[in-house]
Design a protein around this motif. Structure first.
Motif, short mmCIF file in Angstrom:
data_model
loop_
_atom_site.label_atom_id
_atom_site.label_comp_id
_atom_site.label_asym_id
_atom_site.label_seq_id
_atom_site.Cartn_x
_atom_site.Cartn_y
_atom_site.Cartn_z
N VAL A 82 0.86 -1.19 0.00
CA VAL A 82 0.00 0.00 0.00
C VAL A 82 0.89 1.24 0.00
O VAL A 82 1.78 1.38 0.85
N GLN A 83 0.63 2.13 -0.95
CA GLN A 83 1.38 3.38 -1.03
C GLN A 83 0.76 4.39 -0.06
O GLN A 83 -0.43 4.69 -0.14
N THR A 84 1.57 4.91 0.86
CA THR A 84 1.10 5.86 1.86
C THR A 84 2.07 7.04 1.94
O THR A 84 3.13 7.04 1.31
N ALA A 85 1.73 8.02 2.78
CA ALA A 85 2.63 9.15 3.00
C ALA A 85 3.93 8.70 3.65
O ALA A 85 4.97 9.34 3.49
N LEU A 86 3.89 7.58 4.39
CA LEU A 86 5.10 7.04 5.00
C LEU A 86 6.03 6.40 3.97
O LEU A 86 7.22 6.27 4.20
N TYR A 106 11.06 3.46 8.11
CA TYR A 106 10.31 4.70 8.26
C TYR A 106 11.02 5.62 9.24
O TYR A 106 11.41 5.21 10.33
N GLN A 107 11.17 6.88 8.88
CA GLN A 107 11.89 7.85 9.69
C GLN A 107 10.91 8.79 10.38
O GLN A 107 9.87 9.14 9.83
N GLY A 108 11.28 9.22 11.60
CA GLY A 108 10.42 10.15 12.30
C GLY A 108 11.16 10.85 13.42
O GLY A 108 12.27 10.48 13.79
N ALA A 109 10.51 11.87 13.97
CA ALA A 109 11.05 12.64 15.09
C ALA A 109 10.07 12.58 16.25
O ALA A 109 8.87 12.82 16.08
N VAL A 110 10.60 12.25 17.43
CA VAL A 110 9.76 12.18 18.62
C VAL A 110 9.37 13.58 19.06
O VAL A 110 10.23 14.43 19.32
N LYS A 111 8.08 13.85 19.11
CA LYS A 111 7.58 15.15 19.54
C LYS A 111 7.29 15.19 21.03
O LYS A 111 7.41 16.24 21.67
N ALA A 112 6.88 14.05 21.58
CA ALA A 112 6.57 13.98 23.00
C ALA A 112 6.56 12.52 23.43
O ALA A 112 6.34 11.62 22.60
N GLU A 151 4.30 6.01 25.92
CA GLU A 151 3.71 6.31 24.63
C GLU A 151 4.41 7.52 24.02
O GLU A 151 4.52 8.57 24.64
N HIS A 152 4.90 7.31 22.78
CA HIS A 152 5.61 8.35 22.06
C HIS A 152 4.74 8.89 20.92
O HIS A 152 4.07 8.10 20.23
N THR A 153 4.74 10.18 20.73
CA THR A 153 4.14 10.80 19.55
C THR A 153 5.27 11.10 18.58
O THR A 153 6.18 11.85 18.91
N VAL A 154 5.22 10.46 17.41
CA VAL A 154 6.31 10.56 16.44
C VAL A 154 5.78 11.15 15.14
O VAL A 154 4.80 10.65 14.57
N GLU A 155 6.40 12.23 14.69
CA GLU A 155 6.01 12.86 13.42
C GLU A 155 6.89 12.28 12.31
O GLU A 155 8.12 12.38 12.36
N CYS A 156 6.23 11.73 11.30
CA CYS A 156 6.95 11.04 10.22
C CYS A 156 6.79 11.81 8.91
O CYS A 156 6.17 12.87 8.85
N ALA A 157 7.31 11.21 7.85
CA ALA A 157 7.25 11.82 6.52
C ALA A 157 5.81 12.06 6.09
O ALA A 157 4.90 11.31 6.45
N GLY A 158 5.64 13.13 5.30
CA GLY A 158 4.32 13.42 4.76
C GLY A 158 3.33 13.91 5.77
O GLY A 158 2.11 13.92 5.51
N ALA A 211 11.92 13.76 23.71
CA ALA A 211 11.41 14.64 22.66
C ALA A 211 12.58 15.24 21.89
O ALA A 211 13.60 15.63 22.46
N GLY A 212 12.43 15.30 20.57
CA GLY A 212 13.47 15.81 19.70
C GLY A 212 14.36 14.74 19.11
O GLY A 212 15.12 15.00 18.17
#
Length: 380
Positions: free
Chosen positions: A286-290, A324-330, A339-346, A362-363
């Motif tokens: 499946v093609q996704t934003a990730l 998949y790459q991401g940055a931990v926001k919180a 529980e981590h909130t991770v912002e990823c591609a797209g 975070a960061g």
């Protein structure tokens, strides 16, 4: 599984024995609800509900307040009459029967015990109404009191009991009449968290030993998952999914169920291609934003089909070699997990759940991975 209690009673048991009383053989009950609809003042509480149990099954009606689960239970009990549809017990149409002729035991949220009667007299009330002979009545009460471990409290009044003890009295009162079907309307809602956990195990073990077909109403997802053979998820007066707890949690059939049950990541995408089979389910790319995500579904979906992919937070892990790459926001400490909130591609945001020792600040930049078997496709 054993059958519902016969008139001759339970096999002998010792108070506090880990092996609860075992009933002798009797045909177990099947409940069937067909096309049930109930309206209140122009608003529809239940929309064309179909549901059928197997013999001796423990079924939970799970959903938020106002979803129609308690109304369904009351229609089965006879306290509400449906505007459309029928209710059957073992093929007998009971839709028009009054509650007292349905041979059903019910445990209410507030227990509904008689405050002026002792525990023993509370149990005796339903038997007296049915004209059970005194000798048989005494035997059945003693057996059920032993089964729920309340023999020593038989002469106490409800006000002299703890919440958990009152709940067991209500359960015993429902069982002592030897009903064909047991209904429970959020019976643990008034208990504290620790006692609630103990009582849900107690009720489930008791139900399995007695073998009585049970319909249980709850808004508590953990209760439904722990206690049930199958769970009926109700949202907006409609039955959304009816399946074993594992399937409800891991393979939700709609976005609404995925959002309601636990925590879930939903990733929008389009089917790119089918992948070679490796098991009983069909794998899709499946093609996704990730990027490209591998997910599973029961059937083959056509390329280009818009879908959502549901992934539970605990199925995702930080992996240096992950795709998949991401940055931990919180990150939030929850006790047994973080529980981590991770912002990823797209712009895709993922919830990632780890053990406390794997907490990321975070960061932090990181790579993520998850196995295909934990990515479930929901067709749009």
């Amino acid at each position: 599984m054993s059958a519902v209690l016969p008139a001759s009673g339970l096999a002998a048991t010792r108070e506090g024995d880990s092996t609860l009383a075992r009933p002798r053989s009797r045909r177990m009950t099947r409940l069937a609800i067909e096309g049930l609809r109930k309206d209140f003042g122009g608003s529809t509480a239940i929309h064309a509900l179909d549901l059928a149990t197997r013999e001796g099954e423990f079924i939970s009606l799970l959903g938020p307040s106002g979803c129609g689960k308690t109304t369904t239970l009351r229609c089965v009990a006879g306290f509400e009459f449906p505007d459309q549809g029928r209710v059957y017990i073992d093929g007998e149409d009971i839709t028009a029967l009054p509650p007292e002729r349905r041979d059903i035991g019910m445990v209410f949220q507030n227990y509904a015990l008689f405050p002026h009667l002792t525990v023993r007299r509370n149990l005796a009330f339903g038997l007296e109404m049915r004209g059970v002979p005194k000798e048989q009545m005494a035997r059945r009460i003693d057996e059920v009191l032993a089964m729920v471990q309340l023999t020593a409290l038989a002469e106490r009044y409800p006000r002299q009991l703890s919440g958990g003890q009152q709940q067991r009295v209500a359960l015993a009162r429902a069982l002592v009449i030897e009903p064909r079907l047991l209904l429970l309307d959020e019976p643990l809602a008034n208990l504290d968290a620790v006692l609630r956990e103990d009582m849900r195990v107690f009720i489930r073990e008791l139900q399995q030993r007695v073998g009585i077909t049970t319909l249980y109403v709850t808004h508590d997802q953990a209760e439904a998952m722990v206690m049930s053979d199958r769970v009926a998820v109700m949202l907006g007066g409609r039955l959304q999914q009816f399946d074993v707890p594992e399937a409800i949690y891991l393979r939700p059939r709609s976005v609404d169920v995925a959002r309601f049950i636990g925590r879930s990541n939903l990733i929008e995408g389009r089917v790119h291609e089918l992948l070679p089979p490796t098991g009983v389910r069909v794998r899709h790319a499946v093609q996704t934003a990730l990027g490209m995500v591998e997910g599973e579904y029961d059937d083959a979906l056509a390329p280009g089909r818009t879908v959502q992919i549901a992934i539970r937070p605990e199925a995702i892990h930080f992996d240096a070699g992950g795709p998949y790459q991401g940055a931990v926001k919180a990150s939030y400490f929850l006790g047994s997990t973080v529980e981590h909130t991770v912002e990823c591609a797209g712009g895709q945001t993922l919830l990632v759940q780890t053990a406390p020792g794997q907490r990321r600040a975070a960061g932090t930049q990181g790579a993520l991975a998850f196995e295909a078997g934990h990515a479930w496709i929901i067709p749009s």
